[in-house]
Design a protein around this motif. Structure first.
Motif, PDB file in Angstrom:
ATOM      1  N   GLU A  97       0.716  -1.372   0.053  1.00 19.21           N
ATOM      2  CA  GLU A  97      -0.034   0.063  -0.187  1.00 19.21           C
ATOM      3  C   GLU A  97       0.901   1.168   0.191  1.00 19.21           C
ATOM      4  N   ASN A 100       2.235   2.470  -3.237  1.00 19.73           N
ATOM      5  CA  ASN A 100       1.156   2.489  -4.242  1.00 19.73           C
ATOM      6  C   ASN A 100       1.081   1.490  -5.258  1.00 19.73           C
ATOM      7  N   SER A 102      -1.042  -1.501  -6.372  1.00 24.51           N
ATOM      8  CA  SER A 102      -2.408  -1.839  -6.214  1.00 24.51           C
ATOM      9  C   SER A 102      -2.504  -3.369  -6.127  1.00 24.51           C
TER      10      SER A 102
END
Ligand code: SAH
Length: 251
Positions: A97, A100, A102
């Motif tokens: 997370e 960044n 996903s």
């Protein structure tokens, strides 16, 4: 994109259709080598990079994912059964997370479902048990005090006990302390849905010797409870005398 995918309990055709498609599309696959059936890896494209996570640390797994992501590749992280049970996926997500990166999860058929199938069993029989307790004995991973095995056993519910095949003597003692008897039906199911699947029906009292006599030391599930016995009530749902939303009772 990282796809956490449930591989199912063993048989390669027990992965979901979605999981199968993701495996066929993956640029990188990181699979949990100890329990994922290697047959599933045959679905991968020839140019797919495949890693066995059995010998890797969390940080090494994340580094492979990060590199793949930087190269614009799609990674499948393949976990046995369903990833939400003893899958250690949360710690991976919590490292992805902040970077960044996903991710999404594709569920799988958990081994406790494969075990029920191997036993031709229904875990939730009317008047026997309407709950399934999924738990484990404490090993190197601690189990919270309130979830201690004898407390869980005190409900008398159906129990599916993971990761505990090496601890059957203490497991038996805890089950007895919780109120099950020596005669309570139990089963040890080794590698449910794999070609080498083996099913041993026994009782709480004979769990340790059943495993010992058959050389079962790992990759097995212990299930315990009256659902393995012969007395239960018929369901209301299919009872001819019972009216519900979709059916009138017959006279
Ligand atoms: N996420 C997995 C569980 C991983 S923990 C799932 O949903 O099934 C690993 C434990 O699962 C093993 O120690 C064993 O208790 C159980 N297990 C996994 N595959 C199994 C199988 N095919 N048959 C019986 N038990 C299995």
């Amino acid at each position: 994109m990282i796809n956490f995918v449930g591989a199912g309990p063993g048989a390669p055709d027990l992965i979901t259709v979605r999981g199968q498609k993701l495996l066929q599309e993956a640029d990188v696959i990181i699979y949990a080598g100890s329990l994922v059936n290697p047959e599933l890896l045959k679905l991968a494209r020839p140019e797919c990079d495949i890693y066995n996570s059995a010998g890797m640390t969390l940080e090494e797994v994340i580094a492979v994912m990060e590199k793949a992501e930087a190269d614009g590749k799609m990674t499948v992280r393949l976990h046995t059964g369903d990833p939400s049970l003893y899958g250690a996926i949360r710690e991976q997500m919590d490292l992805l997370e902040p970077k960044n990166i996903s991710f999404q999860v594709t569920p799988g058929v958990s081994s406790f479902c494969g075990v029920a199938a191997a036993l031709n069993a229904e875990y939730t029989l009317p008047n026997v048990s309407q709950s399934v307790i999924i738990t484990r004995m404490e090993g190197r991973t601690p189990v919270p005090e309130k979830e201690e095995m004898s407390l869980m056993a005190s409900h008398g519910a159906t129990m599916a006990i993971f990761l505990s095949t090496g601890l059957l003597e203490p497991l038996k003692e805890k089950l007895l302390a919780g109120g099950y008897t020596e005669e309570t039906p139990a089963a040890i199911v080794y590698k449910a849905t794999w070609p080498e699947e083996r099913v041993f029906r026994c009782t709480v009292g004979t769990l340790p010797e059943t495993a010992r006599e058959n050389n079962i030391t790992k990759t097995a599930m212990i299930v315990v409870g009256g659902f393995l016995g012969n007395s239960y009530e018929r369901s209301k749902l299919y009872d001819p005398g019972f009216t519900h939303e979709f059916r009138e009772a017959s006279k």
